[in-house]
Design an enzyme around this catalytic site. Structure first.
Site, PDB file in Angstrom:
ATOM      1  N   GLY A   1     132.873 -11.073  19.889  1.00 18.72           N
ATOM      2  CA  GLY A   1     133.416 -10.012  19.029  1.00 18.72           C
ATOM      3  C   GLY A   1     134.546  -9.215  19.640  1.00 18.72           C
ATOM      4  O   GLY A   1     135.027  -8.265  19.019  1.00 18.72           O
TER       5      GLY A   1
ATOM      6  N   ILE B   1     132.378  12.501  23.633  1.00 17.83           N
ATOM      7  CA  ILE B   1     133.537  13.131  22.981  1.00 17.83           C
ATOM      8  C   ILE B   1     133.128  14.485  22.389  1.00 17.83           C
ATOM      9  O   ILE B   1     133.859  15.472  22.489  1.00 17.83           O
ATOM     10  CB  ILE B   1     134.138  12.204  21.902  1.00 17.83           C
ATOM     11  CG1 ILE B   1     134.420  10.823  22.516  1.00 17.83           C
ATOM     12  CG2 ILE B   1     135.428  12.792  21.333  1.00 17.83           C
ATOM     13  CD1 ILE B   1     134.844   9.763  21.508  1.00 17.83           C
TER      14      ILE B   1
ATOM     15  N   LYS C   1     130.611   2.134  10.015  1.00 13.03           N
ATOM     16  CA  LYS C   1     131.654   3.164  10.008  1.00 13.03           C
ATOM     17  C   LYS C   1     132.541   3.032   8.765  1.00 13.03           C
ATOM     18  O   LYS C   1     132.933   4.023   8.163  1.00 13.03           O
ATOM     19  CB  LYS C   1     132.502   3.049  11.281  1.00 13.03           C
ATOM     20  CG  LYS C   1     131.742   3.385  12.558  1.00 13.03           C
ATOM     21  CD  LYS C   1     131.513   4.873  12.669  1.00 13.03           C
ATOM     22  CE  LYS C   1     130.835   5.268  13.963  1.00 13.03           C
ATOM     23  NZ  LYS C   1     130.729   6.721  14.139  1.00 13.03           N
TER      24      LYS C   1
ATOM     25  N   PHE D   1     140.735   4.386  18.968  1.00 14.11           N
ATOM     26  CA  PHE D   1     140.853   3.133  19.703  1.00 14.11           C
ATOM     27  C   PHE D   1     139.977   3.313  20.951  1.00 14.11           C
ATOM     28  O   PHE D   1     138.798   3.609  20.788  1.00 14.11           O
ATOM     29  CB  PHE D   1     142.326   2.761  19.879  1.00 14.11           C
ATOM     30  CG  PHE D   1     142.848   2.130  18.586  1.00 14.11           C
ATOM     31  CD1 PHE D   1     142.859   2.874  17.400  1.00 14.11           C
ATOM     32  CD2 PHE D   1     143.222   0.800  18.522  1.00 14.11           C
ATOM     33  CE1 PHE D   1     143.241   2.298  16.175  1.00 14.11           C
ATOM     34  CE2 PHE D   1     143.611   0.212  17.313  1.00 14.11           C
ATOM     35  CZ  PHE D   1     143.612   0.965  16.142  1.00 14.11           C
ATOM     36  N   ASN D   2     140.448   3.202  22.188  1.00 16.89           N
ATOM     37  CA  ASN D   2     139.498   3.298  23.302  1.00 16.89           C
ATOM     38  C   ASN D   2     139.487   4.681  23.948  1.00 16.89           C
ATOM     39  O   ASN D   2     140.377   4.998  24.745  1.00 16.89           O
ATOM     40  CB  ASN D   2     139.802   2.214  24.341  1.00 16.89           C
ATOM     41  CG  ASN D   2     139.374   0.849  23.850  1.00 16.89           C
ATOM     42  OD1 ASN D   2     139.878   0.369  22.849  1.00 16.89           O
ATOM     43  ND2 ASN D   2     138.418   0.243  24.524  1.00 16.89           N
TER      44      ASN D   2
ATOM     45  N   GLY E   1     122.925  12.231  24.387  1.00 16.00           N
ATOM     46  CA  GLY E   1     123.687  13.362  24.922  1.00 16.00           C
ATOM     47  C   GLY E   1     122.891  14.124  25.967  1.00 16.00           C
ATOM     48  O   GLY E   1     121.715  13.842  26.213  1.00 16.00           O
TER      49      GLY E   1
ATOM     50  N   TYR F   1     128.184  -2.423  13.558  1.00 19.03           N
ATOM     51  CA  TYR F   1     128.739  -1.131  13.993  1.00 19.03           C
ATOM     52  C   TYR F   1     129.998  -0.798  13.178  1.00 19.03           C
ATOM     53  O   TYR F   1     130.101   0.249  12.552  1.00 19.03           O
ATOM     54  CB  TYR F   1     129.054  -1.172  15.493  1.00 19.03           C
ATOM     55  CG  TYR F   1     129.900  -0.007  15.949  1.00 19.03           C
ATOM     56  CD1 TYR F   1     129.385   1.283  15.930  1.00 19.03           C
ATOM     57  CD2 TYR F   1     131.224  -0.190  16.368  1.00 19.03           C
ATOM     58  CE1 TYR F   1     130.164   2.371  16.322  1.00 19.03           C
ATOM     59  CE2 TYR F   1     132.006   0.875  16.765  1.00 19.03           C
ATOM     60  CZ  TYR F   1     131.474   2.165  16.735  1.00 19.03           C
ATOM     61  OH  TYR F   1     132.259   3.221  17.109  1.00 19.03           O
TER      62      TYR F   1
ATOM     63  N   ASP G   1     122.157  17.947  17.941  1.00 16.14           N
ATOM     64  CA  ASP G   1     122.061  16.756  18.778  1.00 16.14           C
ATOM     65  C   ASP G   1     120.576  16.516  19.048  1.00 16.14           C
ATOM     66  O   ASP G   1     119.837  17.471  19.289  1.00 16.14           O
ATOM     67  CB  ASP G   1     122.817  16.966  20.102  1.00 16.14           C
ATOM     68  CG  ASP G   1     123.240  15.658  20.738  1.00 16.14           C
ATOM     69  OD1 ASP G   1     124.442  15.423  20.921  1.00 16.14           O
ATOM     70  OD2 ASP G   1     122.333  14.823  21.046  1.00 16.14           O
TER      71      ASP G   1
ATOM     72  N   PHE H   1     135.260  -9.703  31.244  1.00 13.85           N
ATOM     73  CA  PHE H   1     134.773 -10.556  30.160  1.00 13.85           C
ATOM     74  C   PHE H   1     135.905 -11.432  29.625  1.00 13.85           C
ATOM     75  O   PHE H   1     136.530 -11.096  28.622  1.00 13.85           O
ATOM     76  CB  PHE H   1     134.175  -9.709  29.036  1.00 13.85           C
ATOM     77  CG  PHE H   1     132.963  -8.915  29.440  1.00 13.85           C
ATOM     78  CD1 PHE H   1     132.033  -9.414  30.351  1.00 13.85           C
ATOM     79  CD2 PHE H   1     132.717  -7.653  28.889  1.00 13.85           C
ATOM     80  CE1 PHE H   1     130.913  -8.683  30.707  1.00 13.85           C
ATOM     81  CE2 PHE H   1     131.597  -6.918  29.234  1.00 13.85           C
ATOM     82  CZ  PHE H   1     130.695  -7.435  30.159  1.00 13.85           C
TER      83      PHE H   1
HETATM   84  N1  UDP Z   1     135.313  -5.160  29.633  1.00 12.98           N
HETATM   85  C1  UDP Z   1     135.107  -6.037  30.674  1.00 12.98           C
HETATM   86  N2  UDP Z   1     133.984  -5.877  31.434  1.00 12.98           N
HETATM   87  C2  UDP Z   1     133.068  -4.875  31.219  1.00 12.98           C
HETATM   88  C3  UDP Z   1     133.313  -3.972  30.161  1.00 12.98           C
HETATM   89  C4  UDP Z   1     134.439  -4.151  29.376  1.00 12.98           C
HETATM   90  O1  UDP Z   1     135.902  -6.947  30.916  1.00 12.98           O
HETATM   91  O2  UDP Z   1     132.059  -4.793  31.938  1.00 12.98           O
HETATM   92  C5  UDP Z   1     136.506  -5.338  28.783  1.00 12.98           C
HETATM   93  C6  UDP Z   1     136.159  -5.633  27.329  1.00 12.98           C
HETATM   94  O3  UDP Z   1     136.016  -7.027  27.141  1.00 12.98           O
HETATM   95  C7  UDP Z   1     137.357  -5.049  26.581  1.00 12.98           C
HETATM   96  C8  UDP Z   1     137.816  -3.899  27.475  1.00 12.98           C
HETATM   97  O4  UDP Z   1     137.212  -4.114  28.750  1.00 12.98           O
HETATM   98  O5  UDP Z   1     138.395  -5.977  26.535  1.00 12.98           O
HETATM   99  C9  UDP Z   1     137.364  -2.566  26.956  1.00 12.98           C
HETATM  100  O6  UDP Z   1     135.978  -2.626  26.708  1.00 12.98           O
HETATM  101  P1  UDP Z   1     135.106  -1.338  26.419  1.00 12.98           P
HETATM  102  O7  UDP Z   1     133.661  -1.790  26.333  1.00 12.98           O
HETATM  103  O8  UDP Z   1     135.419  -0.276  27.406  1.00 12.98           O
HETATM  104  O9  UDP Z   1     135.605  -0.826  25.007  1.00 12.98           O
HETATM  105  P2  UDP Z   1     135.710  -1.597  23.583  1.00 12.98           P
HETATM  106  O10 UDP Z   1     137.089  -2.201  23.550  1.00 12.98           O
HETATM  107  O11 UDP Z   1     134.616  -2.590  23.505  1.00 12.98           O
HETATM  108  O12 UDP Z   1     135.567  -0.483  22.606  1.00 12.98           O
END
Ligand code: UDP
Length: 337
Positions: free
Chosen positions: A295, A24, A156, A180-181, A48, A152, A43, A219
């Site tokens: 988690g 980012i 924060k 968020f993501n 990076g 983590y 950095d 997952f």
């Molecule tokens: N995810 C997944 N397989 C992977 C990486 C991520 O199914 O190899 C899923 C993860 O469980 C979450 C979503 O993708 O529900 C986003 O995960 P990411 O690690 O990108 O971001 P986070 O939500 O952990 O910040």
């Protein structure tokens, strides 16, 4: 003699981007430079890449290094800091909390100490949706309780709280932005997501689409969501950077510290993201289902209304396809320089 308007003599502010060579941070540096801001990057290049900085000025060093920070702030009259540098893997933070408290908490305390000693008055801090823990309701607004599940998220949240105390005691004003993501890549194609190891959903799916990854593991597919997979709010990295710029302007106009959640307000399940990647890339993906990742909450979706009404932020890329299209262009440039 007619004097020149004051603004003509005033140089652009000097912005210190900490972690500016990361995902980012490098997009932020590119945005600031395109707007003629003066930028200096800190950095240590542990995560990076110098090549992500084009010709932006880098001071290579760690925020854990007080001698480095003291010299840095003596040499650069910084107007504001945008602080991206941190360790970011939730799972790793559970196994190795020491690393997270050291890099994210001690490192930030050091940075603040030296910045304050040299008169810096403004900081934008990268926070995270992980400060909330398991959502008690969605979309998640700023009033949602904070119950972080991992070191983590806690690291924060501690910094958010420290910044509130520092404003009261030292007048350091801050904006904390809870991402968020973060996803996608620059629309111009010059920058993109680059982690080693890569753990994020969209880059991993694109690696599978390009043949760099043999199989992608979902997952968990028995969450209490409509299709059983986790729902997240994916926000384009360029929209995140625009929010930082607006936060900077918000502090420049004399406002007090504040916190904002940054997301589009729209959630997408892992299965939806897989389908969109298949559509954008034209490739059928090789997918399997693995156990849930500890988690991972079932749903994380932001209420970004406050950032919109107070900062005037308006995400440009609300269609997941645009995010994936940009990320796909970046993936196709692999190996990156
Ligand atoms: N995810 C997944 N397989 C992977 C990486 C991520 O199914 O190899 C899923 C993860 O469980 C979450 C979503 O993708 O529900 C986003 O995960 P990411 O690690 O990108 O971001 P986070 O939500 O952990 O910040």
């Amino acid at each position: 003699m007619i004097s020149k308007p004051e603004t003509l003599d005033k140089p652009m502010p000097l912005i210190c981007v900490v972690g500016g060579a990361g995902y980012i941070g490098s997009h932020m540096v590119m945005l600031l430079r395109s707007l003629q801001y003066r930028v200096v990057v800190i950095d240590d290049l542990s995560n990076g890449f110098q090549s992500s900085l084009a010709d932006a000025y880098l001071e290579k060093g760690s925020i854990l290094d007080s001698v480095f920070l003291e010299r840095f702030f003596s040499e650069h009259a910084v107007d504001a800091i945008i602080h991206f540098a941190s360790s970011i893997q939730v799972g790793e933070s559970v196994k190795n909390p020491q690393k997270y408290y050291k890099n994210n908490l001690v490192g930030t305390l050091n940075l603040l100490e030296h910045a304050l000693a040299h008169g810096v008055e403004k900081i934008i801090f990268s926070s995270t949706a992980a400060v909330f823990g398991n959502p008690q309701y969605v979309p998640i607004d700023e009033a949602h309780p904070h119950e972080p599940l991992s070191p983590y998220g806690k690291s924060k949240l501690f910094v958010e709280q420290i910044l509130a105390d520092y404003e009261l005691a030292y007048g350091l004003r801050s904006v904390c932005l809870r991402y968020f993501n973060a996803a996608g890549a620059s629309a111009c194609g010059k920058l993109g997501e680059r982690h080693d190891p890569e753990t994020h959903l969209i880059p991993l799916l694109l690696q599978q689409a390009s043949g760099r990854l043999e199989k992608f593991s979902v997952f968990g597919d028995d969450y209490s969501t409509p299709d059983g997979t986790c729902i997240r709010d994916y926000i384009h990295v360029e929209d995140l950077c625009t929010a930082h710029l607006l936060a900077l302007k918000y502090l420049d106009t004399g406002n007090a510290s504040d916190l904002f959640n940054l997301g589009t307000g729209k959630g997408h399940s892992v299965t939806e993201v897989i389908k969109t990647v298949e559509e954008v890339t034209g490739n059928k993906l090789n997918i399997c289902v693995s156990p849930k990742r500890p988690g991972d909450p079932a749903i994380l979706v932001a209420d970004g209304q406050r950032a919109k009404s107070i900062l005037g932020w308006q995400p440009k890329y609300v269609d997941l396809k645009d995010i994936i299209r940009h990320a796909w262009s970046w993936e196709q440039k692999y190996p990156w320089q």
